[in-house]
Design a protein around this motif. Structure first.
Motif, PDB file in Angstrom:
ATOM      1  N   ALA A 116       0.698  -1.467   0.288  1.00  0.00           N
ATOM      2  CA  ALA A 116       0.255  -0.166   0.608  1.00  0.00           C
ATOM      3  C   ALA A 116       0.729   1.388  -0.187  1.00  0.00           C
ATOM      4  CB  ALA A 116      -1.513   0.012   1.371  1.00  0.00           C
ATOM      5  N   PRO A 117       0.378   2.220  -0.510  1.00  0.00           N
ATOM      6  CA  PRO A 117       1.016   3.587  -0.620  1.00  0.00           C
ATOM      7  C   PRO A 117       1.476   4.254   1.134  1.00  0.00           C
ATOM      8  CG  PRO A 117      -1.114   3.746  -1.973  1.00  0.00           C
ATOM      9  CD  PRO A 117      -1.298   2.543  -1.415  1.00  0.00           C
ATOM     10  N   ALA A 118       3.129   4.262   1.153  1.00  0.00           N
ATOM     11  CA  ALA A 118       3.555   4.724   2.388  1.00  0.00           C
ATOM     12  C   ALA A 118       2.776   6.609   3.099  1.00  0.00           C
ATOM     13  CB  ALA A 118       4.671   4.584   2.637  1.00  0.00           C
ATOM     14  N   VAL A 119       2.838   6.940   4.039  1.00  0.00           N
ATOM     15  CA  VAL A 119       2.870   8.077   4.538  1.00  0.00           C
ATOM     16  C   VAL A 119       3.351   8.407   5.792  1.00  0.00           C
ATOM     17  CG1 VAL A 119       0.876   9.706   5.387  1.00  0.00           C
ATOM     18  CG2 VAL A 119       0.152   7.878   4.306  1.00  0.00           C
ATOM     19  N   GLY A 120       4.557   9.811   4.909  1.00  0.00           N
ATOM     20  CA  GLY A 120       5.414   9.850   5.819  1.00  0.00           C
ATOM     21  C   GLY A 120       4.614  11.240   6.894  1.00  0.00           C
TER      22      GLY A 120
ATOM     23  N   ALA B  33       5.797  12.058  16.569  1.00  0.00           N
ATOM     24  CA  ALA B  33       5.418  11.415  14.942  1.00  0.00           C
ATOM     25  C   ALA B  33       5.466  10.455  15.101  1.00  0.00           C
ATOM     26  CB  ALA B  33       6.621  12.892  14.617  1.00  0.00           C
ATOM     27  N   ALA B  34       5.993   9.648  15.384  1.00  0.00           N
ATOM     28  CA  ALA B  34       6.108   8.495  14.850  1.00  0.00           C
ATOM     29  C   ALA B  34       5.071   7.959  15.662  1.00  0.00           C
ATOM     30  CB  ALA B  34       7.344   7.187  15.348  1.00  0.00           C
ATOM     31  N   SER B  35       4.870   8.462  16.796  1.00  0.00           N
ATOM     32  CA  SER B  35       2.945   7.304  17.134  1.00  0.00           C
ATOM     33  C   SER B  35       2.464   8.330  17.247  1.00  0.00           C
ATOM     34  CB  SER B  35       3.023   8.131  19.020  1.00  0.00           C
ATOM     35  OG  SER B  35       2.444   9.042  18.903  1.00  0.00           O
ATOM     36  N   ALA B  36       1.872   8.665  15.953  1.00  0.00           N
ATOM     37  CA  ALA B  36       0.769  10.042  14.711  1.00  0.00           C
ATOM     38  C   ALA B  36       0.215   8.420  14.166  1.00  0.00           C
ATOM     39  CB  ALA B  36       0.917  10.727  14.363  1.00  0.00           C
ATOM     40  N   GLU B  37      -1.241   8.158  14.247  1.00  0.00           N
ATOM     41  CA  GLU B  37      -2.731   7.184  13.850  1.00  0.00           C
ATOM     42  C   GLU B  37      -1.994   7.100  12.472  1.00  0.00           C
ATOM     43  OE1 GLU B  37      -7.239   6.131  13.125  1.00  0.00           O
ATOM     44  OE2 GLU B  37      -6.156   7.477  14.482  1.00  0.00           O
ATOM     45  N   GLY B  38      -1.514   5.730  11.033  1.00  0.00           N
ATOM     46  CA  GLY B  38      -1.674   6.218  10.249  1.00  0.00           C
ATOM     47  C   GLY B  38       0.350   6.528   9.627  1.00  0.00           C
ATOM     48  N   VAL B  39       1.078   6.726  10.602  1.00  0.00           N
ATOM     49  CA  VAL B  39       2.457   7.263  10.020  1.00  0.00           C
ATOM     50  C   VAL B  39       3.174   5.832   9.553  1.00  0.00           C
ATOM     51  CG1 VAL B  39       4.938   8.280  11.183  1.00  0.00           C
ATOM     52  CG2 VAL B  39       2.736   9.574  11.280  1.00  0.00           C
ATOM     53  N   SER B  40       3.761   5.594   8.550  1.00  0.00           N
ATOM     54  CA  SER B  40       3.826   4.791   8.249  1.00  0.00           C
ATOM     55  C   SER B  40       5.766   4.835   8.833  1.00  0.00           C
ATOM     56  CB  SER B  40       4.280   4.647   6.327  1.00  0.00           C
ATOM     57  OG  SER B  40       2.690   4.444   6.320  1.00  0.00           O
ATOM     58  N   PHE B  41       6.818   6.285   8.575  1.00  0.00           N
ATOM     59  CA  PHE B  41       7.830   6.427   8.209  1.00  0.00           C
ATOM     60  C   PHE B  41       8.075   7.744   9.074  1.00  0.00           C
ATOM     61  CE2 PHE B  41       6.985   7.547   4.205  1.00  0.00           C
ATOM     62  CZ  PHE B  41       7.452   8.801   3.790  1.00  0.00           C
ATOM     63  N   VAL B  42       9.136   8.641   9.119  1.00  0.00           N
ATOM     64  CA  VAL B  42       9.255   9.669   9.839  1.00  0.00           C
ATOM     65  C   VAL B  42      10.297  10.348   9.136  1.00  0.00           C
ATOM     66  CG1 VAL B  42       9.702  11.016  11.705  1.00  0.00           C
ATOM     67  CG2 VAL B  42       8.846   9.360  12.341  1.00  0.00           C
ATOM     68  N   CYS B  43      10.283  11.629   8.204  1.00  0.00           N
ATOM     69  CA  CYS B  43      11.396  12.200   7.665  1.00  0.00           C
ATOM     70  C   CYS B  43      11.567  13.529   8.498  1.00  0.00           C
ATOM     71  CB  CYS B  43      10.679  12.552   6.658  1.00  0.00           C
ATOM     72  SG  CYS B  43      11.713  14.194   5.715  1.00  0.00           S
ATOM     73  N   LEU B  44      13.884  13.416   8.926  1.00  0.00           N
ATOM     74  CA  LEU B  44      13.905  14.739   9.419  1.00  0.00           C
ATOM     75  C   LEU B  44      14.717  15.606   8.678  1.00  0.00           C
ATOM     76  CD1 LEU B  44      15.396  15.342  12.283  1.00  0.00           C
ATOM     77  CD2 LEU B  44      17.110  14.314  11.638  1.00  0.00           C
ATOM     78  N   ARG B  45      13.994  16.695   8.550  1.00  0.00           N
ATOM     79  CA  ARG B  45      14.553  17.916   7.994  1.00  0.00           C
ATOM     80  C   ARG B  45      15.629  18.541   8.035  1.00  0.00           C
ATOM     81  NH1 ARG B  45      13.157  19.501   2.955  1.00  0.00           N
ATOM     82  NH2 ARG B  45      11.437  18.019   2.873  1.00  0.00           N
ATOM     83  N   PHE B  46      16.546  18.467   7.498  1.00  0.00           N
ATOM     84  CA  PHE B  46      17.804  20.157   8.547  1.00  0.00           C
ATOM     85  C   PHE B  46      17.583  20.975   7.745  1.00  0.00           C
ATOM     86  CE2 PHE B  46      19.697  15.408   9.612  1.00  0.00           C
ATOM     87  CZ  PHE B  46      19.593  15.215  10.833  1.00  0.00           C
ATOM     88  N   GLU B  47      16.401  21.517   8.199  1.00  0.00           N
ATOM     89  CA  GLU B  47      16.583  23.077   8.388  1.00  0.00           C
ATOM     90  C   GLU B  47      17.847  23.861   8.677  1.00  0.00           C
ATOM     91  OE1 GLU B  47      12.654  25.057   9.015  1.00  0.00           O
ATOM     92  OE2 GLU B  47      11.645  23.918   7.143  1.00  0.00           O
TER      93      GLU B  47
END
Length: 314
Positions: free
Chosen positions: A46-50, A83-97
């Motif tokens: 299935a498509p993944a949501v991050g 963030a990882a505990s949010a409903e529907g999350v498949s992965f976490v993206c860490l953006r280095f702003e």
């Protein structure tokens, strides 16, 4: 006469690319039907949501639900865990702003420490995004890839200007997954995949980032590019366009006026947060319908909605 549906499947399929390890590893791709045509064939994956976080945190002014969700999370690792505990999350993206030389210009050592803490705090796959500075990103990706060996981390992204450096360090030296970023153009996307594989990066280690735009802001170019890529991959069996697609929706949708204009300035537009969520969910659903195998979102409400949409279509 009764209507008899004729499922349309293809002999070709999108490559499978595994992110993360263990029970919560995520596999992108694998389907041999048009995007969201799950009535033709159940997708292999299935498509993944991050969900995206940054090393600096977000300004949640006007976004009470977002502020409440991350309440008490003072560090990137703590925010990543929530963030990882949010409903529907498949992965976490860490953006280095914070790594941007034009901004905070955080050191590579500081960024590496943050990446290690985040990786240890979550049990889902990690995607690492840079600051869009070619020189800093190349150095950053190499250093972070080294400390994340064996974790199947995806790095967004290698571009025409730095694919040799990023591909060699991230993909070849440390065995991570490499994002191939192009500017909403099928020919540029294919060419980047060609030179990346010629460099030695496995096609199964490449995830395409074809570019993004918020709905109503030139999105038709994104949609048409995704459509053309999927048609070439499935109908023409073009192996250099069969890499799965990940679209970073969050950056585009939370920077347009509908999402950033304060309610005090435009009261007739209603809640700023609701506007941003709607822009994010509409754009994400359109990306998935056009051909993305995964999307990166910012607001947990958006993640929940898109994950529910995917589940309802399966």
């Amino acid at each position: 006469m009764p209507f008899t549906a004729k499922p349309r499947t293809f002999n070709a399929a999108i490559n499978e690319t595994v992110l993360g390890t263990g029970a919560k590893a995520v596999t992108l791709g694998g389907q041999n039907v048009l995007p969201l045509y799950f009535f033709d064939n159940t997708p292999k994956n299935a498509p993944a949501v991050g969900i995206e976080i940054t090393d600096t945190g977000y300004d949640a002014t006007g976004l009470p639900a977002l502020a409440a969700f991350y309440d008490g999370a003072a560090t990137p690792a703590e925010r990543a865990k929530k963030a990882a505990s949010a409903e529907g999350v498949s992965f976490v993206c860490l953006r280095f702003e914070g790594a941007d030389p034009g901004g905070l210009n955080k050191s590579i050592a500081d960024c590496v420490a943050v990446a290690k803490d985040v990786l240890n705090a979550i049990d889902v796959p990690l995607v690492v995004a840079g600051c869009k500075n070619i020189e800093k990103d190349a150095e950053l990706f190499s250093a972070v890839a080294e400390v994340c060996q064996g974790k199947n981390v995806l790095f967004l992204s290698a571009r025409e200007e730095d694919y040799k450096t990023v591909g060699a360090s991230v993909g070849l030296a440390y065995g991570q997954k490499v994002g191939a970023e192009s500017a909403v153009d099928i020919n540029l996307a294919k060419q980047l995949n060609v030179v990346m594989t010629q460099l030695g990066v496995s096609a199964q280690s490449i995830v395409m980032n074809l570019g993004a735009a918020a709905a109503g802001y030139g999105f038709e170019y994104v949609a048409s590019t995704l459509d053309r890529v999927k048609a070439a991959a499935l109908e023409q069996n073009d192996t250099m366009l069969q890499m799965p697609v990940m679209t970073p929706v969050s950056v585009e949708t939370w920077s347009v006026k509908e999402a950033i204009m304060a309610e005090a300035d435009m009261p007739e537009w209603g809640s700023q947060e609701e506007r941003g969520i709607r822009m994010e969910t509409v754009t994400a659903s359109a990306c998935l319908a056009s051909g993305a195998e995964s999307v990166i979102l910012r607001h947990p409400a958006s993640v929940k909605t898109i994950a529910a949409m995917i589940a309802a279509l399966l």
